[in-house]
Design a protein around this motif. Structure first.
Motif, mmCIF file in Angstrom:
data_model
loop_
_atom_site.group_PDB
_atom_site.id
_atom_site.type_symbol
_atom_site.label_atom_id
_atom_site.label_comp_id
_atom_site.label_asym_id
_atom_site.label_seq_id
_atom_site.Cartn_x
_atom_site.Cartn_y
_atom_site.Cartn_z
ATOM 1 N N ARG A 64 5.639 -0.265 9.842
ATOM 2 C CA ARG A 64 5.189 -1.559 10.363
ATOM 3 C C ARG A 64 4.665 -1.427 11.786
ATOM 4 N NH1 ARG A 64 2.632 -5.448 9.581
ATOM 5 N NH2 ARG A 64 3.358 -7.504 10.085
ATOM 6 N N ILE A 65 5.391 -0.678 12.647
ATOM 7 C CA ILE A 65 4.933 -0.576 14.032
ATOM 8 C C ILE A 65 3.737 0.362 14.162
ATOM 9 C CG2 ILE A 65 7.158 -1.209 14.997
ATOM 10 C CD1 ILE A 65 7.683 1.687 15.641
ATOM 11 N N GLN A 66 3.634 1.369 13.291
ATOM 12 C CA GLN A 66 2.468 2.246 13.351
ATOM 13 C C GLN A 66 1.215 1.536 12.849
ATOM 14 O OE1 GLN A 66 3.464 5.971 11.452
ATOM 15 N NE2 GLN A 66 4.335 6.772 13.343
ATOM 16 N N ALA A 67 1.366 0.542 11.992
ATOM 17 C CA ALA A 67 0.218 -0.243 11.558
ATOM 18 C C ALA A 67 -0.351 -1.060 12.716
ATOM 19 C CB ALA A 67 0.619 -1.171 10.415
ATOM 20 N N ILE A 68 0.494 -1.384 13.679
ATOM 21 C CA ILE A 68 0.060 -2.181 14.830
ATOM 22 C C ILE A 68 -0.425 -1.296 15.975
ATOM 23 C CG2 ILE A 68 0.872 -3.773 16.620
ATOM 24 C CD1 ILE A 68 2.872 -4.806 14.504
ATOM 25 N N SER A 69 0.359 -0.264 16.309
ATOM 26 C CA SER A 69 0.112 0.504 17.531
ATOM 27 C C SER A 69 -0.396 1.914 17.318
ATOM 28 C CB SER A 69 1.403 0.588 18.346
ATOM 29 O OG SER A 69 1.805 -0.694 18.731
ATOM 30 N N GLY A 70 -0.606 2.322 16.104
ATOM 31 C CA GLY A 70 -1.020 3.696 15.879
ATOM 32 C C GLY A 70 0.183 4.620 15.861
ATOM 33 N N ARG A 71 -0.045 5.875 16.183
ATOM 34 C CA ARG A 71 1.021 6.877 16.101
ATOM 35 C C ARG A 71 2.028 6.705 17.240
ATOM 36 N NH1 ARG A 71 1.376 12.575 17.607
ATOM 37 N NH2 ARG A 71 3.019 13.474 16.318
ATOM 38 N N VAL A 72 3.263 6.391 16.874
ATOM 39 C CA VAL A 72 4.365 6.297 17.826
ATOM 40 C C VAL A 72 5.588 6.977 17.216
ATOM 41 C CG1 VAL A 72 3.595 4.159 18.926
ATOM 42 C CG2 VAL A 72 5.104 4.042 16.960
ATOM 43 N N GLU A 73 6.533 7.317 18.068
ATOM 44 C CA GLU A 73 7.805 7.882 17.616
ATOM 45 C C GLU A 73 8.900 6.870 17.905
ATOM 46 O OE1 GLU A 73 8.398 11.664 19.461
ATOM 47 O OE2 GLU A 73 6.613 12.524 18.531
#
Length: 98
Positions: A64-73
């Protein structure tokens, strides 16, 4: 030369000039940034669904968060509950890989 500097320097030099503001979207996710480069996401429980195990929950939150912000850890997450003990939303701490 001045025009070359204006158009080429942002590609070569990281000016760290991103705005530090709260981003809201109509899909129930709030994104906040902290001064240390950590992104804090508040995701409504209805966005994730119910009845998921811990591993599936972590995967859904990360997707869900990668759909918003791209690649994150994802660093960690926590559940927020109402007075009856029902999960209302999730708070997720993440950062961009270097």
């Amino acid at each position: 030369l001045i025009l070359a500097f204006i158009f080429v320097s942002p590609i070569l030099i990281n000016y760290h000039d991103r705005p530090q503001e709260t981003l809201t979207s109509s899909n129930g996710v709030v994104v906040k940034t902290s001064g240390t480069g950590v992104l804090v996401y508040e995701i409504g429980a209805e966005e994730i669904g119910v009845g998921t195990g811990a591993a599936a929950l972590k995967t859904k939150l990360l997707d869900r968060i990668q759909a918003i912000s791209g690649r994150v850890e994802m660093d960690r997450y926590s559940e927020r509950r109402d007075a009856s003990g029902r999960v209302t939303d999730y708070r997720v701490w993440a950062h961009r890989p270097e």
